[in-house]
Motif scaffolding. Sequence first.
Motif, PDB file in Angstrom:
ATOM      1  N   THR A 227      39.730  51.773  47.964  1.00 11.90           N
ATOM      2  CA  THR A 227      40.338  50.748  47.104  1.00 11.90           C
ATOM      3  C   THR A 227      40.571  50.675  45.718  1.00 11.90           C
ATOM      4  N   GLN A 228      41.595  51.089  44.908  1.00 11.33           N
ATOM      5  CA  GLN A 228      41.398  50.325  43.466  1.00 11.33           C
ATOM      6  C   GLN A 228      40.935  49.622  42.797  1.00 11.33           C
ATOM      7  N   GLU A 229      41.269  48.473  43.367  1.00 12.55           N
ATOM      8  CA  GLU A 229      40.295  46.813  43.195  1.00 12.55           C
ATOM      9  C   GLU A 229      38.949  47.017  44.326  1.00 12.55           C
ATOM     10  N   ASN A 230      37.675  47.224  43.666  1.00 17.08           N
ATOM     11  CA  ASN A 230      36.464  46.618  44.270  1.00 17.08           C
ATOM     12  C   ASN A 230      36.626  45.021  44.363  1.00 17.08           C
ATOM     13  N   PHE A 231      36.819  44.664  45.385  1.00 22.69           N
ATOM     14  CA  PHE A 231      37.020  43.348  45.955  1.00 22.69           C
ATOM     15  C   PHE A 231      35.888  42.584  46.306  1.00 22.69           C
ATOM     16  N   PHE A 232      34.474  43.735  46.629  1.00 21.81           N
ATOM     17  CA  PHE A 232      33.378  42.902  46.959  1.00 21.81           C
ATOM     18  C   PHE A 232      32.523  42.408  45.606  1.00 21.81           C
ATOM     19  N   LEU A 233      32.809  43.349  44.735  1.00 25.89           N
ATOM     20  CA  LEU A 233      32.370  42.524  43.063  1.00 25.89           C
ATOM     21  C   LEU A 233      32.729  41.551  42.905  1.00 25.89           C
ATOM     22  N   ALA A 234      34.316  41.495  43.226  1.00 23.07           N
ATOM     23  CA  ALA A 234      35.258  40.628  42.126  1.00 23.07           C
ATOM     24  C   ALA A 234      35.154  39.340  42.627  1.00 23.07           C
ATOM     25  N   ILE A 235      35.094  39.152  44.017  1.00 22.72           N
ATOM     26  CA  ILE A 235      35.424  37.643  44.527  1.00 22.72           C
ATOM     27  C   ILE A 235      33.823  37.536  44.908  1.00 22.72           C
TER      28      ILE A 235
END
Length: 289
Positions: A227-235
Amino acid sequence: MDDMAAAPAGLDVGPHLEAMRRDGYTIIDDFLSSAQVEAARTGLEPFLGHYRGRNDFEGRETERVYTLVARAPVFQDAAEEPRLMAILGAFLQPRFLLTASQAICIYPGEAAQRLHTDDSFYPIPRPRPALSITVIVAIDAFTEENGATVIVPGSHRWSDAELTAMREAREAGRPVPEVDDAKRPAVMPPGAALIMLGTLLHGGGANRSHAPRLAFTNQYCEPWVRTQENFFLAIPKEMVRGYSPRVRELLGYDTRMNSFMGMVTAETPAKALEPGWAPPVVRQAPQGA
């Protein structure tokens, strides 16, 4: 990928699927209600007015707000909208992922963005099926004057050689009839959603008006690509716990492809959302073993 299995009972997405296959895109005019449009606008207000793009592609007079799905509940609802899930399910493998979630505000004076495709991140030869699908939702009406997204219908079928020829002609200042004669602005009202295959040529339009053009975009990808965004780290996990099971799955809190891709020491990453969960300790092998 099964059209009938993907569509909820009583929901006919057939015309949208036909348009996607033929033209590379479709538009849902009533994707958001008027109340949802205002909720999206209100949810974005605290985050706008602080940033401009870093380069010509992002836009010198364009502002972006990333990790949008974490900014307000309306964006979570939009990410799992039933008609959208049905359409995506016809083109992407089961358990597809959310790869990017961002707001895009094009301010007056912004130049037209260069035409591009959204899944060019993945270096797999064209022509081929799309590996991602982009959804652009209008908060402000999209018009020819204020920067409506420009699309080139049918370009999702083009080969790498055709795309290269198009770019070379553009750089040399030569006309490209197959683009110039075909491209069109995606004019649509507030609350409408443009859904397009990641292989379709498109770009943000020039804003020649006197007001900003606000929209947000969610992009989805096959479950086996990065994925483009790393949601594990962002949220933060505390926030993710409050999301619906479908949104958690879209963010990657599930395993893919026979439970191997995305696992946490042979278990589903969803376990990381359980209260009190801690990462398993990886013991160091004894010296000399």
